[in-house]
Each structure stands twice: as C-alpha cells, then as structure tokens.
Design an enzyme around this catalytic site. Structure first.
Site, PDB file in Angstrom:
ATOM      1  N   GLU A 187      23.869 -34.674   2.000  1.00  0.00           N
ATOM      2  CA  GLU A 187      24.501 -34.819   3.323  1.00  0.00           C
ATOM      3  C   GLU A 187      23.689 -34.129   4.409  1.00  0.00           C
ATOM      4  OE1 GLU A 187      25.411 -33.140   0.710  1.00  0.00           O
ATOM      5  OE2 GLU A 187      26.882 -31.567   1.098  1.00  0.00           O
ATOM      6  N   CYS A 292      11.502 -27.092  -6.090  1.00  0.00           N
ATOM      7  CA  CYS A 292      11.964 -26.574  -7.379  1.00  0.00           C
ATOM      8  C   CYS A 292      10.788 -26.151  -8.240  1.00  0.00           C
ATOM      9  CB  CYS A 292      12.792 -27.626  -8.097  1.00  0.00           C
ATOM     10  SG  CYS A 292      11.823 -29.037  -8.584  1.00  0.00           S
TER      11      CYS A 292
HETATM   12  P1  NAD Z   1      23.149 -28.468  -4.017  1.00  0.00           P
HETATM   13  O1  NAD Z   1      23.509 -28.183  -5.425  1.00  0.00           O
HETATM   14  O2  NAD Z   1      23.794 -27.687  -2.941  1.00  0.00           O
HETATM   15  O3  NAD Z   1      23.447 -30.012  -3.673  1.00  0.00           O
HETATM   16  C1  NAD Z   1      22.892 -31.054  -4.431  1.00  0.00           C
HETATM   17  C2  NAD Z   1      23.771 -32.279  -4.321  1.00  0.00           C
HETATM   18  O4  NAD Z   1      25.036 -31.986  -4.932  1.00  0.00           O
HETATM   19  C3  NAD Z   1      24.061 -32.721  -2.897  1.00  0.00           C
HETATM   20  O5  NAD Z   1      23.963 -34.117  -2.832  1.00  0.00           O
HETATM   21  C4  NAD Z   1      25.493 -32.274  -2.656  1.00  0.00           C
HETATM   22  O6  NAD Z   1      26.202 -33.118  -1.788  1.00  0.00           O
HETATM   23  C5  NAD Z   1      26.096 -32.343  -4.047  1.00  0.00           C
HETATM   24  N1  NAD Z   1      27.177 -31.363  -4.261  1.00  0.00           N
HETATM   25  C6  NAD Z   1      27.219 -30.089  -3.814  1.00  0.00           C
HETATM   26  N2  NAD Z   1      28.346 -29.487  -4.239  1.00  0.00           N
HETATM   27  C7  NAD Z   1      29.033 -30.400  -4.970  1.00  0.00           C
HETATM   28  C8  NAD Z   1      30.268 -30.365  -5.693  1.00  0.00           C
HETATM   29  N3  NAD Z   1      31.027 -29.275  -5.730  1.00  0.00           N
HETATM   30  N4  NAD Z   1      30.648 -31.475  -6.349  1.00  0.00           N
HETATM   31  C9  NAD Z   1      29.887 -32.584  -6.315  1.00  0.00           C
HETATM   32  N5  NAD Z   1      28.715 -32.679  -5.649  1.00  0.00           N
HETATM   33  C10 NAD Z   1      28.284 -31.592  -4.994  1.00  0.00           C
HETATM   34  O7  NAD Z   1      21.547 -28.365  -3.932  1.00  0.00           O
HETATM   35  P2  NAD Z   1      20.627 -28.433  -2.641  1.00  0.00           P
HETATM   36  O8  NAD Z   1      20.800 -27.175  -1.877  1.00  0.00           O
HETATM   37  O9  NAD Z   1      20.791 -29.739  -1.940  1.00  0.00           O
HETATM   38  O10 NAD Z   1      19.180 -28.475  -3.307  1.00  0.00           O
HETATM   39  C11 NAD Z   1      18.422 -27.329  -3.595  1.00  0.00           C
HETATM   40  C12 NAD Z   1      18.458 -27.021  -5.069  1.00  0.00           C
HETATM   41  O11 NAD Z   1      17.966 -28.143  -5.796  1.00  0.00           O
HETATM   42  C13 NAD Z   1      17.545 -25.871  -5.461  1.00  0.00           C
HETATM   43  O12 NAD Z   1      18.220 -25.058  -6.385  1.00  0.00           O
HETATM   44  C14 NAD Z   1      16.362 -26.548  -6.119  1.00  0.00           C
HETATM   45  O13 NAD Z   1      15.671 -25.768  -7.069  1.00  0.00           O
HETATM   46  C15 NAD Z   1      17.032 -27.713  -6.772  1.00  0.00           C
HETATM   47  N6  NAD Z   1      16.092 -28.785  -7.083  1.00  0.00           N
HETATM   48  C16 NAD Z   1      15.789 -28.989  -8.389  1.00  0.00           C
HETATM   49  C17 NAD Z   1      14.863 -29.965  -8.746  1.00  0.00           C
HETATM   50  C18 NAD Z   1      14.507 -30.169 -10.178  1.00  0.00           C
HETATM   51  O14 NAD Z   1      13.850 -31.157 -10.477  1.00  0.00           O
HETATM   52  N7  NAD Z   1      14.889 -29.296 -11.074  1.00  0.00           N
HETATM   53  C19 NAD Z   1      14.279 -30.756  -7.746  1.00  0.00           C
HETATM   54  C20 NAD Z   1      14.637 -30.547  -6.418  1.00  0.00           C
HETATM   55  C21 NAD Z   1      15.555 -29.549  -6.094  1.00  0.00           C
END
Ligand code: NAD
Length: 493
Positions: A187, A292
């Site tokens: 979002e 990440c």
């Molecule tokens: P986030 O967990 O806040 O959000 C990720 C997604 O989950 C978003 O689309 C969000 O809308 C959704 N979401 C959030 N809370 C939710 C809930 N309670 N229920 C259902 N959906 C929910 O992560 P972010 O801040 O957008 O991304 C950063 C994180 O992603 C960092 O920790 C990073 O390391 C990780 N990341 C990991 C990889 C990998 O390949 N391991 C790649 C990119 C990013």
C-alpha cells in the site's frame, strides 16, 4: 494512472483495482497516502480494499481458470513474451515511476526493472521447465508418468522495497503453468504495479488471468480464507510473514514466505581490500539499505579491522545522496517518513547501548529537498553482538562494525541472530570460502560479492526466520510451487 507522469505528478489519484480485465474504483472508505520520499509531496492514494473486493478478484480469477489452463502452454508464454517486450519498451518510464514513489536511485530502479524482465524471460522457458517424467514397463506392460498440473488461483503479497520486481518472482511462473493470479502490492508504493497493469491491459491477456487488489490486512486475510485460492507467496517482514504462514496452514493453502534479514559481511584478514570496498559499500548503502539482501553488520576478522574501518569511512564519505531521479546520485531517501524515523531510532539506540558513531548521517541536507526522508551514510564502531543494531533489521544506511578474532567467532555471531537470508565472505582463500559456504546458515551466500542476489533461473533462497516454506520464488522452484505432480500408472488391455 497518467502515463505522462515523469517527475511531477499533477493530480492525486486514488489507485484503482484491476479485476477481470477492467479498472475498478474501490469502494473502500479508508485510503493510505503515498508520498514522493525525495520531496515529501503527496502523489497518490491507495484504497484499503475490502474483503468483498478481494473476493471479487478471486471470483474473476476462478472463472478464468479453466479456459486459461486449457490454453496451450506456448500460447500462454507468448503472452508473457508480449508483456516482456512491452516492459522493455516502457523501461525508462517504469523506472522513473519506481524512483518517484520508492526513492531509490534511478540506476537502481533500472537494475530492478532489468531483473523484472529477466523473470519474465525465465518464465517463457516454462514449456521446457515444466516437463514431467515418464518410465516405461515398471511392471510388464505397465507405464508410469508424472504430469505437472496447475492448481487454480494464487496470489502474492508484496513489500515496499522492490515495488516493480517482487511480484514477477511469482506471477509469470504461476500463469505460465496455467494458474490464474492476483497481485496485492504494498500500500506504500502502489504506482509501479498500476503502471505495469496498464501496460499489460493493452496486450490482450484474457480477462481474469491476472488481477490486482490494493490494500492491507483485510484484503490479504480474505484471499487466504477464500476456499477458492490455492496458495500465497508473501514477501515482507518476518513477524507478518510468520503470522500469515500459520494462517495459510490453517486454511490448507500452499505458502512460500520470504521474510526479513540481518545479513553479515565477513571480511577476512586476507581479503583484497581495494577491490572489496566498493562491493561492501554498495551492499550497505544501495537502495539506502532497504534491501533484504543488504549488508546488516560488517564483521572485521583479525587485523583487517583497522585498515577496513579506515577504508570504509573514506568510501562512505564520498557516497552521494540526493533525489534518486537525478542521474549520478548514488543513494536516494528512505522510502517513507516512518521508515526514516525507525532508522533514526536505531541510531539513538546504538548510542544508548554504547556503540561509537564514527560517521553520522543524521540531519544531512539535500539541496532543494528540505522535506525529503534523507539519512546519509552512517557508521558505528565498537559494536557488540548483543546490541540491537547488531541483531535487528535496521533497513537503513547504517554500518555497524563488529571486530571478531577469527572465523569461528564470526560464525558464532552470525548464527546468534534469528535471520538467515544472506551472508558474504571476502577472502583470497578458497578453503575459507568453502568453509563459509558450508557452515553459514544463510540461504544466499556471497563470496567476494556484497549482495548475493539470485538471478531469475535460481531460487531466491532464505533460511531460519528469513523464510517459511520449502519451495522458493523464481526459476524451477517457482514452477514446482505452482504445480502439482500427478502420477499416472497405465496398463492397456
Ligand atoms: P510488511 O511485512 O510490513 O508488509 C508486507 C506486505 O504485507 C504488504 O503488502 C502489507 O500490506 C502486508 N501486510 C502487512 N501487515 C499485514 C497483516 N497483518 N495481514 C496481512 N497482510 C499484511 O513488510 P514491508 O515493510 O513492506 O517490507 C520490508 C520487509 O520485507 C523487510 O523486512 C525486508 O527484509 C523484507 N523483504 C524480504 C525479501 C526476501 O526476499 N526475503 C525481499 C524484500 C523485502
């Protein structure tokens, strides 16, 4: 979305969902503001779609499934080829939109789109990747074979840091093998996906094969709970990922969950320092540390500690910070104000816990951008493994340096954190490199490589709290995740 968008956005649009081949205004009462992180300007709004809207997308994807599944595989991948070509034609515009909403330097956005296109290219080889296997005469006159079949409707939940690329770790493979799909973008950065879908909309992909629903927890929960979805690919933070992995299990869904990280770069005394420094610096500061696979801790082993520290500080001071849209800028802002504040809190925490701040990026001024979310290159010395900045994901341009006496101590420090996404060693010794790749519990290992990012034909790996599931995104793993192996045993009378 206006395709004239270049640097300036004139009107603030509420992003639309894309369901059954049509752009649909969300009826959600709640929206989330999207800001240009370099300027602090409001540039769009994301609707927090309702449960009903998410289920509309599932309905469309389900209705499209049978026909799409019966579509010959070569026809399916021809669609992917068209999308690939159209992304290539719109490469610069897509990269600029990405930088405008996410902040990363324009060359980093271009790099992200190169990888996006490579995922499409890899998925076009599904006719050969997908082949099953066949054994004749398992008993007299009886043959056995495995055929790989799609499963139905899949969806992905994407993070904010790679808004262009991450969904393509999944959907090209999912639809290439005959499933239908729903993308749920972050979002915080919805515009890159909206522009991608606008491009795809022009290319004649059958309605309902690929859909997009904006929003957050409500939409995602509906997608997991729907009896008509087969599985989820999640990329984001570990706490959310773990929660959703459990929920997916409860509802009997396939799930692959890529979580957060704290990646260690281990520099051995025999490392070629001059050639390693650029890789080390970009590992920590590339995408302003919001990767990440970014470096999270610099582990200096033995007597490389002093020369390494000196070289890293010198290089960090030269790293240019600014609006990512300006050519030549190496590091853009943090992607959001909240993200910037989180990094500032970690810097405070490092000071409180007794680490020594030897390069302070706070309060950096970027000319003409007083409201941008900038933090400059930051370095902490005298960091110890129990400090928060050594264990937790900062997701910002901060290098905590830890001094370890030898490789064994370095590996103990690495293994004390719960994450296992990536880890790199810098050394001139083949046997140390081999020992590192053998012992370190991380899914992606770099040897004299700062960011061990797998290309599209390789699984995007991860271990411990950085990954929940078994089959990863990209390549053959993705094909297996999105298909079921059906065994057929045949005897003809
Ligand atoms: P986030 O967990 O806040 O959000 C990720 C997604 O989950 C978003 O689309 C969000 O809308 C959704 N979401 C959030 N809370 C939710 C809930 N309670 N229920 C259902 N959906 C929910 O992560 P972010 O801040 O957008 O991304 C950063 C994180 O992603 C960092 O920790 C990073 O390391 C990780 N990341 C990991 C990889 C990998 O390949 N391991 C790649 C990119 C990013």
């Amino acid at each position: 979305m206006s395709s004239e968008l270049e640097v300036t956005i004139l009107t603030v649009e509420v992003m639309k969902n894309y369901i059954n081949g049509k752009w649909v205004e969300s009826k959600a009462t709640e929206t989330r503001d999207v800001f240009n992180p370099a300027t602090g300007e409001l540039i769009a709004k994301t609707p927090m779609s309702t449960r009903e809207e998410a289920l509309e997308a599932v309905k469309a994807a389900k209705a499209a499934y049978n026909r799409w599944r019966e579509t010959p595989v070569f026809t399916r991948v021809r669609h992917l080829n068209r999308i690939r070509d159209a992304f290539e034609e719109n490469f610069e515009e897509l990269s600029k939109i990405l930088t405008t909403e996410q902040g990363k330097a324009i060359d980093e956005a271009r790099g992200e789109y190169r990888r996006t296109i490579e995922n499409l290219e890899c998925a076009t080889s599904i006719p050969s990747l997908q082949m099953g296997y066949n054994t004749e005469d398992i008993a007299a006159g009886i043959d056995e074979m495995v055929i790989k079949q799609p499963l139905g409707v899949f969806f992905c939940v994407a993070p904010f840091n790679f808004p262009g690329m991450v969904p393509t770790w999944f959907w090209p493979f999912a639809i290439g093998v005959g499933n239908t799909y729903i993308v749920k973008p972050s979002e915080q950065v919805p515009m890159s996906q909206v522009r991608q879908f606008e491009i795809i909309h022009e290319l004649g992909l059958p309605r309902g094969v690929l859909n997009m629903v904006h929003g957050g927890a409500e939409a995602v929960t509906a997608l997991i709970e729907s009896p008509d979805t087969a599985g989820m690919s999640f990329v984001g933070s570990s706490p959310v990922g773990k929660l959703l992995y459990k929920k997916a299990g409860e509802y009997g869904k396939r799930a692959q969950v890529q979580g957060g990280a704290k990646n260690f770069l281990t520099i051995m005394p025999d490392a070629d320092l001059d050639r390693s420094i650029p890789a080390i610096i970009t590992s920590f500061y590339g995408c302003a540390g919001q990767r990440c696979l970014a470096g999270g801790v610099l582990l200096a082993v033995g007597d490389i500690y002093e020369p390494l520290k000196k070289a890293v500080v010198e290089a960090a001071k030269k790293y240019s910070v600014g609006n990512g849209l300006e050519e030549g800028v190496q590091m853009g802002p943090l992607a959001s104000k909240a993200g910037m504040e989180k990094v500032l809190r970690y810097i405070e925490r490092g000071l409180e816990e007794g680490a020594q701040l030897i390069l302070d990026g706070r309060g950096i001024e970027v000319k003409g951008h007083p409201d941008g979310y900038f933090i400059g290159p930051t370095i902490f010395d005298k960091v110890t493994p129990e400090m928060a900045i050594a264990k937790e994901e900062i997701f910002g341009p901060v290098i905590p340096i830890i001094h370890a006496k030898d490789l064994n101590e370095a590996i103990d420090i690495i293994h004390a954190v719960p994450y296992g996404n990536a880890s790199s060693v810098f050394t001139s010794s083949g046997s140390i490199a081999r020992e590192y790749q053998y012992r370190v519990k991380a899914g992606n290992i770099g040897i004299n490589i700062g960011v061990a990012a797998p290309i599209a034909t390789f699984p995007f790996s991860g271990m411990k709290d950085s990954f929940f599931g078994d089959l990863h995104g990209q390549g053959k793993d993705a094909v297996d995740f999105f298909t079921e192996n059906k065994v057929v045993i045949t005897r003809w009378f």
